[in-house]
Scaffold this motif. Structure first.
Motif, short mmCIF file in Angstrom:
data_model
loop_
_atom_site.label_atom_id
_atom_site.label_comp_id
_atom_site.label_asym_id
_atom_site.label_seq_id
_atom_site.Cartn_x
_atom_site.Cartn_y
_atom_site.Cartn_z
N UNK A 59 0.82 -1.21 0.00
CA UNK A 59 0.00 0.00 0.00
C UNK A 59 0.86 1.26 0.00
N UNK A 60 1.98 1.23 0.71
CA UNK A 60 2.89 2.37 0.71
C UNK A 60 3.47 2.61 -0.68
N UNK A 61 3.58 1.54 -1.48
CA UNK A 61 4.06 1.67 -2.86
C UNK A 61 2.94 2.11 -3.80
N UNK A 62 1.73 2.29 -3.27
CA UNK A 62 0.63 2.80 -4.07
C UNK A 62 -0.36 1.78 -4.56
N UNK A 63 -0.18 0.49 -4.23
CA UNK A 63 -1.05 -0.55 -4.76
C UNK A 63 -2.38 -0.59 -4.02
N UNK A 64 -3.42 -1.03 -4.74
CA UNK A 64 -4.67 -1.43 -4.12
C UNK A 64 -4.59 -2.93 -3.89
N UNK A 65 -4.67 -3.34 -2.63
CA UNK A 65 -4.46 -4.74 -2.28
C UNK A 65 -5.81 -5.40 -1.97
N UNK A 66 -6.06 -6.55 -2.60
CA UNK A 66 -7.26 -7.32 -2.33
C UNK A 66 -6.81 -8.64 -1.71
N UNK A 67 -6.85 -8.76 -0.38
CA UNK A 67 -6.39 -9.99 0.26
C UNK A 67 -7.47 -11.07 0.25
N UNK A 68 -7.05 -12.32 0.12
CA UNK A 68 -8.00 -13.43 0.17
C UNK A 68 -8.51 -13.62 1.60
N UNK A 69 -7.62 -13.49 2.57
CA UNK A 69 -8.01 -13.58 3.97
C UNK A 69 -8.21 -12.17 4.54
N UNK A 70 -9.15 -12.05 5.46
CA UNK A 70 -9.41 -10.76 6.11
C UNK A 70 -8.14 -10.27 6.81
N UNK A 71 -7.81 -8.99 6.61
CA UNK A 71 -6.57 -8.44 7.16
C UNK A 71 -6.80 -7.60 8.41
N UNK A 72 -8.05 -7.30 8.75
CA UNK A 72 -8.33 -6.49 9.94
C UNK A 72 -8.45 -7.41 11.16
N UNK A 73 -7.64 -7.15 12.20
CA UNK A 73 -7.65 -7.99 13.39
C UNK A 73 -8.76 -7.60 14.38
N UNK A 74 -9.54 -6.56 14.04
CA UNK A 74 -10.65 -6.18 14.91
C UNK A 74 -11.72 -7.28 14.86
N UNK A 75 -12.07 -7.90 16.00
CA UNK A 75 -13.05 -8.99 15.97
C UNK A 75 -14.48 -8.52 15.76
N UNK A 76 -14.71 -7.21 15.84
CA UNK A 76 -16.06 -6.68 15.63
C UNK A 76 -16.31 -6.45 14.15
N UNK A 77 -17.55 -6.62 13.73
CA UNK A 77 -17.95 -6.35 12.35
C UNK A 77 -19.36 -5.79 12.36
N UNK A 78 -19.52 -4.63 11.75
CA UNK A 78 -20.84 -4.00 11.63
C UNK A 78 -21.05 -3.60 10.18
N UNK A 79 -22.09 -4.11 9.57
CA UNK A 79 -22.43 -3.76 8.19
C UNK A 79 -23.68 -2.89 8.18
N UNK A 80 -23.66 -1.85 7.35
CA UNK A 80 -24.83 -1.01 7.14
C UNK A 80 -25.20 -1.14 5.67
N UNK A 81 -26.40 -1.62 5.41
CA UNK A 81 -26.83 -1.90 4.04
C UNK A 81 -27.91 -0.91 3.63
N UNK A 82 -28.03 -0.70 2.31
CA UNK A 82 -29.08 0.21 1.83
C UNK A 82 -30.45 -0.32 2.25
N UNK A 83 -31.26 0.58 2.77
CA UNK A 83 -32.59 0.21 3.22
C UNK A 83 -32.65 -0.37 4.61
N UNK A 84 -31.50 -0.63 5.23
CA UNK A 84 -31.47 -1.23 6.55
C UNK A 84 -31.26 -0.18 7.64
N UNK A 85 -31.17 -0.62 8.90
CA UNK A 85 -30.93 0.31 10.01
C UNK A 85 -29.62 1.07 9.82
N UNK A 86 -29.67 2.38 10.05
CA UNK A 86 -28.50 3.23 9.91
C UNK A 86 -28.31 3.82 8.54
#
Length: 316
Positions: free
Chosen positions: A136-163
């Motif tokens: 990323x520092x070299x400017x690339x857009x990286x698409x990892x196969x495995x999730x790279x965020x170590x935060x165990x929480x996940x919140x999704x907001x979808x169109x038409x849904x809450x939020x």
């Protein structure tokens, strides 16, 4: 510490198979194709995505907006610098990890402990904490196969849904066809979250006249990766205007929605406080464009990496 590092270095060296003890390499034994089988063919191009044109904007780029609240926090990606990989997309797999094994009837790592190191864990940590940031520092857009965020929480907001909320003149918004939908309690092998729901469209304009807002209810303070999803088409804008509103202010991005639809695209990593007001916790999508696209796609926004929900016979 030297022995574990040596083991990792040896693991990282490209493999060379030897035939009958001779110094003749067998290249096919080191690749993805088993010896004697037909070579893999490229993945077919999506019919609704035309070939990349010279001068086409990158997938995600930082944007400066006059009058915006100064950014004082967060880790926006890609960086605002130019690098050797600017405009390039890198698909990256950490390889090993926890895998459901039929012979064991349970989830397990593929490798055991060697020199007090579990290779399956080291691979994911090395890719997420070292290799991805360097790319990323070299400017690339990286698409990892495995999730790279170590935060165990996940919140999704979808169109038409809450939020989710829309604001603009009548006629600015319309149905956009299939899109991300609420996840089932357990995801099966063939489940595609981006076909489980619907999406919306917002009419583009040369000046900002309408916007959609995604307001998450986060469980705890902390850093969250922020991902956005859209439906790609030739009629979409190439500079969709995303605004991440975090604890440090605002970070603005432009996204090329003619590509990479029906997946998660990383905007950056930002610090949020649970219960913060909308101006410090959420994402906005505006309809202003400098191009010729007719519409902005509005689908889902995700905060955090979360935990696995994949079902394999005996549980997640």
């Amino acid at each position: 510490m030297i022995r574990p590092l040596l083991a990792l270095l040896l693991w990282a060296v490209p493999c060379v198979a030897l035939a009958n003890g001779e110094d003749e390499p067998l290249p096919e034994a080191c690749g993805l194709v088993p010896p004697g089988e037909e070579p893999l063919v490229p993945v077919p191009r999506r019919p609704w995505e035309r070939p990349v044109q010279p001068g086409e904007p990158p997938l995600i780029q930082r944007a400066s907006v006059e009058g915006a609240v100064p950014r004082r926090g967060g880790i926006p990606l890609p960086r605002p610098r130019q690098g050797a990989l600017t405009g390039k997309h890198v698909y990256l797999s950490a390889g090993h990890g926890f895998t459901y094994t039929n012979t064991l009837s349970r989830w397990a790592t593929q490798r055991g402990t060697t020199e007090q190191i579990v290779e399956d864990l080291v691979s994911a940590e090395s890719v997420s904490q070292w290799l991805i940031p360097l790319l990323q520092l070299a400017g690339a857009t990286v698409i990892p196969i495995r999730e790279s965020d170590f935060n165990p929480a996940l919140v999704s907001v979808d169109d038409g849904g809450p939020g989710y909320a829309e604001d603009g003149p009548a006629g600015s918004f319309s149905a956009g066809g299939p899109g991300f939908g609420p996840l089932p309690a357990k995801l099966g092998d063939r489940a595609n979250p981006f076909t489980l729901g619907t999406s919306r469209l917002m009419a583009a304009s040369s000046t900002p006249t309408a916007h959609a807002e995604y307001r998450p209810t986060l469980p705890a303070d902390g850093y969250y990766n922020v991902y956005v999803g859209w439906t790609s088409a030739a009629t979409r804008v190439q500079d969709a205007h995303y605004v991440v509103r975090h604890q440090g202010g605002e970070s603005h991005f432009r996204a090329n929605q003619q590509r990479h639809g029906a997946t998660w695209v990383l905007l950056g990593r930002f610090y949020f406080r649970a219960g913060a007001p909308p101006e410090r916790c959420g994402v906005q999508v505006w309809n202003d464009t400098q191009g010729s696209g007719a519409s902005v796609s509005l689908d889902a926004v995700r905060f955090g990496g979360g935990m696995g929900l994949i079902e394999r016979q005996v549980g997640t």
